[in-house]
Design a protein around this motif. Structure first.
Motif, short mmCIF file in Angstrom:
data_model
loop_
_atom_site.label_atom_id
_atom_site.label_comp_id
_atom_site.label_asym_id
_atom_site.label_seq_id
_atom_site.Cartn_x
_atom_site.Cartn_y
_atom_site.Cartn_z
N ASP A 299 27.89 18.47 15.69
CA ASP A 299 27.29 17.16 15.93
C ASP A 299 28.31 16.05 15.71
O ASP A 299 28.44 15.14 16.51
CB ASP A 299 26.09 16.95 15.01
CG ASP A 299 25.30 15.71 15.34
OD1 ASP A 299 24.27 15.84 16.01
OD2 ASP A 299 25.71 14.60 14.94
N ARG A 300 29.04 16.15 14.59
CA ARG A 300 30.07 15.15 14.30
C ARG A 300 30.98 15.65 13.19
O ARG A 300 30.62 16.55 12.42
CB ARG A 300 29.44 13.82 13.91
CG ARG A 300 28.72 13.78 12.59
CD ARG A 300 27.85 12.55 12.46
NE ARG A 300 26.72 12.61 13.39
CZ ARG A 300 25.82 11.62 13.52
NH1 ARG A 300 25.97 10.52 12.81
NH2 ARG A 300 24.82 11.74 14.35
N LEU A 313 22.37 12.86 6.71
CA LEU A 313 22.15 13.24 8.10
C LEU A 313 21.38 14.55 8.18
O LEU A 313 20.43 14.68 8.96
CB LEU A 313 23.49 13.35 8.83
CG LEU A 313 23.45 13.78 10.29
CD1 LEU A 313 22.62 12.81 11.13
CD2 LEU A 313 24.87 13.88 10.86
N HIS A 319 20.45 15.69 13.52
CA HIS A 319 21.67 16.27 14.08
C HIS A 319 21.34 17.46 14.97
O HIS A 319 20.24 18.01 14.93
CB HIS A 319 22.59 16.72 12.96
CG HIS A 319 21.99 17.82 12.12
ND1 HIS A 319 20.88 17.66 11.34
CD2 HIS A 319 22.36 19.13 11.97
CE1 HIS A 319 20.58 18.79 10.74
NE2 HIS A 319 21.46 19.71 11.11
N VAL A 323 27.45 19.78 11.01
CA VAL A 323 28.16 18.58 10.57
C VAL A 323 29.37 19.06 9.76
O VAL A 323 29.21 19.81 8.80
CB VAL A 323 27.28 17.66 9.73
CG1 VAL A 323 28.07 16.47 9.20
CG2 VAL A 323 26.09 17.17 10.56
#
Length: 328
Positions: A299-300, A313, A319, A323
């Motif tokens: 997701d990031r 998050l 998400h 992550v």
């Protein structure tokens, strides 16, 4: 070294980056200079004081990492200083260095960057051992798999691997965006659990026959419906308890279906068991990753200093996939 420390059990704000002593390798361990780690729901439980690390494990969060070997123990063979690796951990990934038992090391798959590789060990080992393992799901080509939480880290990996190995996949998700993403990964049917009862949809899609394997992250709140959705000889694999820990199990339904419920986990398993799972995972899933049939879903990427933000998050469930925290 720098590591994320839980100053006291509580909300994400209790996570602080502090200077702590470097780890020392045992004879059968290596030291990995961590490039990145990934955030898992078990980390959230540990932060809250509800999931202590196993005896002898690092006190710091982090059940997986990627990085470069910087030291090797006296009895280690097959790995050298400078090797790029990812690893399954009992703890310690949220730090600049971590000691890793040699059996839990994994080569970084060809075509995958070192930071992205941090998102692989926990989900791939969990999916292989729980969905396909001989003592758990035993999913076969042509069978049907129901994946709850299809856009979680484990869910995104389970959909891809099951689809790639010839199984049919039904997934659940909570928004249209997540429903669409599950379909893109290869799910044949996706259920928006906010709009439809998954048990009703499974019954319709299977003509009442049920599915062969269910991978469940909810626990008690889904237990009765999961058992009802199993096929004859079906296997319910419970690896999360987001919906509670105590539910009523209908033993009569299990007997009638010759089905069973398996509660699963990796963290507390003996090192020899983990080493066997790591080896099987590399042998079966790594070729799928290197061919492009399976990919890590991230997701990031945040930084180690953003650990509290990453936990918030995951708490929000907004998400998709993993992550990752970049450490170096």
């Amino acid at each position: 070294m720098r590591a994320v420390v839980i100053t006291e059990p509580g909300p994400p704000e209790v996570l602080q980056v502090q200077d702590v002593p470097d780890p020392e390798p045992r004879s059968d361990e290596v030291i990995v200079d961590v490039a990145a780690t990934a955030v898992n729901r078990a980390d959230l439980l540990q932060r809250q004081g509800n999931y202590p690390p196993p005896k002898g494990a690092s006190p710091y969060l982090g059940m997986e990492c990627s990085g470069t070997i910087s030291a090797v123990g006296d009895t280690v063979a097959g790995w050298d200083v400078g090797d790029k690796v990812c690893a399954l951990l009992a703890g310690g990934g949220y730090a600049e260095k971590v000691a890793v038992p040699v059996g839990q090391l994994m080569a970084v798959p060809d075509g995958i960057g070192l930071v992205d590789a941090a998102a692989l060990p926990e989900v791939t080992c969990t999916v292989w051992s729980m969905v396909f393992g001989a003592d758990a799901g035993r999913l076969q080509p042509g069978e049907q798999l129901l994946v709850h939480g299809g856009t979680s880290g484990i869910g995104t990996m389970a959909i891809q691997v099951a689809h790639g190995r010839g199984a049919s996949v039904i997934a659940t998700a909570g928004t249209q965006r997540k429903v669409d993403f599950c379909r893109e990964l290869g799910a044949d049917v996706v259920i928006n659990y906010r709009e439809d009862d998954f048990a009703d949809v499974v019954a319709k899609e299977t003509d009442g026959g049920g599915v062969d394997v269910i991978l469940d992250n909810m626990g008690a709140s889904y237990l009765e419906r999961n058992v009802g959705a199993l096929a004859s000889g079906g296997r319910l694999i419970v690896l999360g308890m987001q919906g509670g820990v105590k539910g009523e199990l209908n033993l009569g339904a299990l007997l009638m279906k010759r089905a069973y419920v398996h509660a699963a986990g990796l963290r507390a398993r003996p090192p020899a068991d983990k080493a066997a799972i790591v080896a099987e995972t590399q042998g079966n899933i790594w070729p799928m990753i290197e061919s492009g049939a399976v990919r890590p879903v991230i997701d990031r990427v945040l930084t180690l200093d953003d650990a509290a933000e990453a936990h918030r998050l995951l708490d929000s469930s907004e998400h998709i996939g993993k992550v990752v925290l970049r450490v170096r």
